[in-house]
Design a protein around this motif. Structure first.
Motif, short mmCIF file in Angstrom:
data_model
loop_
_atom_site.label_atom_id
_atom_site.label_comp_id
_atom_site.label_asym_id
_atom_site.label_seq_id
_atom_site.Cartn_x
_atom_site.Cartn_y
_atom_site.Cartn_z
N ALA A 174 0.82 -1.22 0.00
CA ALA A 174 0.00 0.00 0.00
C ALA A 174 0.86 1.27 0.00
N PRO A 175 1.84 1.42 0.92
CA PRO A 175 2.68 2.62 0.85
C PRO A 175 3.48 2.71 -0.44
N LEU A 176 3.91 1.56 -1.00
CA LEU A 176 4.62 1.58 -2.28
C LEU A 176 3.69 2.07 -3.39
N PHE A 177 2.45 1.63 -3.35
CA PHE A 177 1.47 2.05 -4.36
C PHE A 177 1.23 3.56 -4.28
N LYS B 169 -6.85 11.54 3.78
CA LYS B 169 -5.48 11.40 4.30
C LYS B 169 -4.50 11.09 3.17
N MET B 170 -4.93 10.21 2.26
CA MET B 170 -4.07 9.84 1.14
C MET B 170 -3.87 11.02 0.19
N LYS B 171 -4.93 11.77 -0.08
CA LYS B 171 -4.78 12.93 -0.97
C LYS B 171 -3.86 13.99 -0.36
N ASN B 172 -3.99 14.19 0.94
CA ASN B 172 -3.09 15.14 1.62
C ASN B 172 -1.64 14.72 1.47
N LEU B 173 -1.39 13.41 1.60
CA LEU B 173 -0.02 12.91 1.51
C LEU B 173 0.53 13.05 0.10
N LEU B 174 -0.30 12.80 -0.89
CA LEU B 174 0.14 12.99 -2.28
C LEU B 174 0.59 14.43 -2.52
N TRP B 175 -0.19 15.37 -2.00
CA TRP B 175 0.17 16.77 -2.20
C TRP B 175 1.46 17.14 -1.48
N SER C 166 3.91 8.61 7.58
CA SER C 166 2.55 8.84 7.07
C SER C 166 2.18 7.81 6.01
N LEU C 167 3.14 7.41 5.20
CA LEU C 167 2.88 6.40 4.18
C LEU C 167 2.45 5.08 4.81
N ARG C 168 3.12 4.71 5.89
CA ARG C 168 2.82 3.43 6.54
C ARG C 168 1.45 3.48 7.23
N ASP C 169 0.93 4.67 7.43
CA ASP C 169 -0.36 4.83 8.11
C ASP C 169 -1.54 4.77 7.15
N ILE C 170 -1.25 4.69 5.85
CA ILE C 170 -2.32 4.64 4.85
C ILE C 170 -3.05 3.29 4.95
#
Length: 286
Positions: A119-122, A173-179, A248-252
């Motif tokens: 998931a974090p890799l994706f 949360k995922m969209k925030n991390l992408l930005w 944060s990636l690992r929390d997705i």
């Protein structure tokens, strides 16, 4: 030795103001009667969502509000976005497949690392490819409306307990991390080293070859630090900022990713199984 993969330049989407993401439903007030609101909840919710643009930057008033977990969303354009997500997932699996150091490990360890870290890799590959997406909220089910429409209590219960769509809180949360990744303007080599740090996760203490995995992760971290030090004139604050994003990636939530991007394609199948089959891990483990 981890070799950075060549990546296509990410196309950047135009940032959307935070206020367009919409207020928390708990804060919304209407002058209409309660009965009117209940009977029109589905229509009003759908209309309001279509007027918004799904910005990844949430309102501070909505943070921590439990209604974000209850609200469910699906993709606005599922066909195009699911196709794009599938391409990203293929890139993720190709990255893993092309690492000889990964296949030097016992297949049980390979399985654990894929299960824990796909998931974090994706999401990392989503960021690298510049993949943004629009959302549509699933209207909440009005219990009173179902009763007035003479639907059975069993059908109402099934609809009320439906888990269709992904949690708005998790997707936001995922969209925030992408930005955050796009704001840092991460380059291809940094992404490659970050993938190595993520995949060779030394926090997976059940691994049979944990020392080997720890050494690979340390190697990737050292390579990233040296690259940033060279490219940014010894300013390692960037290195610290990038490493902070790993937590944060690992929390997705992997389930939210699967539900949002792959449920329309997979049906009842499980993405973990698909990845294992794609990467030729020993099938007897499943």
């Amino acid at each position: 030795m981890l070799l950075p993969a060549t990546a296509n330049s990410a196309s950047m989407a135009t940032k959307i103001p935070a206020e367009k993401f919409g207020k928390c439903q708990c804060e919304t007030h209407h002058s209409k009667s309660i009965l009117y609101q209940i009977l029109n909840k589905e229509h009003g919710s759908e209309t309001k969502w279509h007027q918004q643009h799904g910005s990844p930057h949430c309102s501070t008033r909505s943070k921590g509000c439990p209604c974000l977990d209850r609200r469910r969303v699906v993709l606005r354009t599922p066909e195009a976005t699911c196709r794009r997500a599938s391409e990203v997932l293929l890139k993720t699996s190709n990255f893993i497949r092309n690492l000889p150091s990964f296949y030097h490990m016992p297949w049980e360890d390979q399985f654990v690392l894929i299960q824990q870290n796909w998931a974090p890799l994706f999401v990392l590959d989503m960021a690298q490819e510049g993949v943004d997406f629009d959302l549509r909220e699933i209207p909440a089910i009005s219990l009173l409306k179902k009763i007035l429409l003479n639907q059975s209590s069993t059908a109402t219960s099934e609809l009320s307990g439906s888990s269709a769509g992904a949690s708005l809180a998790e997707v936001q949360k995922m969209k925030n991390l992408l930005w955050k990744f796009w704001d840092l303007d991460i380059n291809a080599k940094e992404y490659a080293y970050l993938k190595g740090i993520i995949l060779f996760n030394s926090e997976c203490h059940v691994l049979k070859c944990l020392p080997y995995v720890q050494s690979l992760q340390q190697e990737a971290q050292k390579a990233l630090m040296e690259f940033i030090s060279t490219m940014f004139h010894g300013n390692l604050s960037r290195f610290a900022s990038i490493l902070q994003l790993i937590t944060s990636l690992r929390d997705i939530d992997a389930d939210a990713i699967e539900e949002l991007f792959f449920r329309p394609i997979l049906g009842e199948a499980t993405l973990n199984v698909l990845l294992i089959e794609t990467l030729y891990i020993k099938p007897g483990w499943l």
